[in-house]
Design a protein around this motif. Sequence first.
Motif, PDB file in Angstrom:
ATOM      1  N   LYS A   1      50.029 -31.710 114.441  1.00  0.00           N
ATOM      2  CA  LYS A   1      50.753 -30.032 115.537  1.00  0.00           C
ATOM      3  C   LYS A   1      49.246 -29.869 115.789  1.00  0.00           C
ATOM      4  CE  LYS A   1      54.037 -28.666 112.035  1.00  0.00           C
ATOM      5  NZ  LYS A   1      54.594 -28.098 110.698  1.00  0.00           N
ATOM      6  N   MET A   2      47.945 -30.656 114.892  1.00  0.00           N
ATOM      7  CA  MET A   2      46.487 -30.141 115.380  1.00  0.00           C
ATOM      8  C   MET A   2      45.798 -31.715 114.629  1.00  0.00           C
ATOM      9  SD  MET A   2      44.242 -27.984 113.671  1.00  0.00           S
ATOM     10  CE  MET A   2      44.752 -26.291 114.578  1.00  0.00           C
ATOM     11  N   PHE A   3      45.114 -31.651 116.338  1.00  0.00           N
ATOM     12  CA  PHE A   3      43.989 -32.773 116.296  1.00  0.00           C
ATOM     13  C   PHE A   3      42.989 -32.487 116.390  1.00  0.00           C
ATOM     14  CE2 PHE A   3      41.558 -36.189 118.244  1.00  0.00           C
ATOM     15  CZ  PHE A   3      41.526 -36.907 117.159  1.00  0.00           C
ATOM     16  N   ILE A   4      41.683 -33.237 115.098  1.00  0.00           N
ATOM     17  CA  ILE A   4      40.327 -32.111 114.927  1.00  0.00           C
ATOM     18  C   ILE A   4      39.352 -33.599 114.775  1.00  0.00           C
ATOM     19  CG2 ILE A   4      38.959 -31.401 113.020  1.00  0.00           C
ATOM     20  CD1 ILE A   4      41.252 -29.398 112.221  1.00  0.00           C
ATOM     21  N   MET A   5      38.029 -33.890 115.750  1.00  0.00           N
ATOM     22  CA  MET A   5      37.817 -34.890 115.726  1.00  0.00           C
ATOM     23  C   MET A   5      36.639 -34.278 115.665  1.00  0.00           C
ATOM     24  SD  MET A   5      36.862 -37.358 118.893  1.00  0.00           S
ATOM     25  CE  MET A   5      38.680 -38.467 119.111  1.00  0.00           C
ATOM     26  N   PHE A   6      35.718 -35.188 114.814  1.00  0.00           N
ATOM     27  CA  PHE A   6      34.642 -34.850 114.023  1.00  0.00           C
ATOM     28  C   PHE A   6      33.566 -35.968 115.114  1.00  0.00           C
ATOM     29  CE2 PHE A   6      36.617 -32.643 110.812  1.00  0.00           C
ATOM     30  CZ  PHE A   6      35.979 -31.960 109.976  1.00  0.00           C
ATOM     31  N   THR A   7      32.850 -35.174 116.212  1.00  0.00           N
ATOM     32  CA  THR A   7      32.289 -35.797 116.649  1.00  0.00           C
ATOM     33  C   THR A   7      30.794 -35.105 117.377  1.00  0.00           C
ATOM     34  OG1 THR A   7      32.219 -36.946 119.068  1.00  0.00           O
ATOM     35  CG2 THR A   7      33.168 -34.787 118.819  1.00  0.00           C
TER      36      THR A   7
ATOM     37  N   TRP B   1      44.340 -41.150 120.487  1.00  0.00           N
ATOM     38  CA  TRP B   1      45.153 -41.024 121.008  1.00  0.00           C
ATOM     39  C   TRP B   1      46.262 -41.950 121.173  1.00  0.00           C
ATOM     40  CZ3 TRP B   1      41.589 -38.103 121.632  1.00  0.00           C
ATOM     41  CH2 TRP B   1      41.171 -36.764 121.524  1.00  0.00           C
ATOM     42  N   HIS B   2      45.714 -42.879 121.415  1.00  0.00           N
ATOM     43  CA  HIS B   2      46.897 -44.482 121.433  1.00  0.00           C
ATOM     44  C   HIS B   2      46.840 -44.438 120.213  1.00  0.00           C
ATOM     45  CE1 HIS B   2      44.935 -45.778 125.463  1.00  0.00           C
ATOM     46  NE2 HIS B   2      43.974 -46.077 124.961  1.00  0.00           N
TER      47      HIS B   2
ATOM     48  N   ILE C   1      53.166 -40.688 115.866  1.00  0.00           N
ATOM     49  CA  ILE C   1      52.582 -39.725 115.113  1.00  0.00           C
ATOM     50  C   ILE C   1      52.346 -38.613 116.352  1.00  0.00           C
ATOM     51  CG2 ILE C   1      50.378 -38.888 114.169  1.00  0.00           C
ATOM     52  CD1 ILE C   1      49.826 -41.739 113.347  1.00  0.00           C
ATOM     53  N   ASN C   2      53.429 -36.805 116.354  1.00  0.00           N
ATOM     54  CA  ASN C   2      52.743 -35.913 117.114  1.00  0.00           C
ATOM     55  C   ASN C   2      52.275 -34.472 116.673  1.00  0.00           C
ATOM     56  OD1 ASN C   2      54.203 -37.309 119.116  1.00  0.00           O
ATOM     57  ND2 ASN C   2      55.996 -37.314 117.284  1.00  0.00           N
TER      58      ASN C   2
ATOM     59  N   GLU D   1      44.304 -35.152 126.938  1.00  0.00           N
ATOM     60  CA  GLU D   1      44.649 -33.713 126.899  1.00  0.00           C
ATOM     61  C   GLU D   1      45.876 -33.576 126.356  1.00  0.00           C
ATOM     62  OE1 GLU D   1      44.048 -30.898 129.539  1.00  0.00           O
ATOM     63  OE2 GLU D   1      43.085 -32.274 130.687  1.00  0.00           O
ATOM     64  N   SER D   2      47.060 -33.891 127.274  1.00  0.00           N
ATOM     65  CA  SER D   2      48.492 -33.610 127.296  1.00  0.00           C
ATOM     66  C   SER D   2      49.656 -33.935 126.318  1.00  0.00           C
ATOM     67  CB  SER D   2      48.482 -34.217 127.992  1.00  0.00           C
ATOM     68  OG  SER D   2      49.031 -35.396 128.700  1.00  0.00           O
ATOM     69  N   TYR D   3      49.157 -34.670 124.694  1.00  0.00           N
ATOM     70  CA  TYR D   3      49.398 -35.577 124.350  1.00  0.00           C
ATOM     71  C   TYR D   3      49.651 -34.445 122.602  1.00  0.00           C
ATOM     72  CZ  TYR D   3      51.337 -39.080 120.147  1.00  0.00           C
ATOM     73  OH  TYR D   3      52.168 -39.493 119.620  1.00  0.00           O
TER      74      TYR D   3
END
Length: 83
Positions: free
Chosen positions: A40-46, A29-30, A37-38, A57-59
């Motif tokens: 449309k979707m952010f996918i994190m494999f974790t 997020w930082h 960078i905005n 969570e609001s970004y």
Amino acid sequence: DETFRSDEGKDVMYYKPKGGGGTLFECNWHHMEDNDINPKMFIMFTDMCPNGSWGNESYCDNVIFVAYKSTLTAPFGRTIHMD
């Protein structure tokens, strides 16, 4: 940091992820905030074990956590479980 665009012919399947433990979720997020960078979707494999917070969570309206070998569910966004 890698950008994939359909009009450039790059295939995400050739991306070689790197890691070594100690996942700092909030650094994603930082990085997005610092570089305007905005997504449309952010996918994190974790592995669902953040070393700190889960991030902002609001970004981004559409966040997906792909949980590898974990039954945990993220506190926001959607969680997809993968073996």
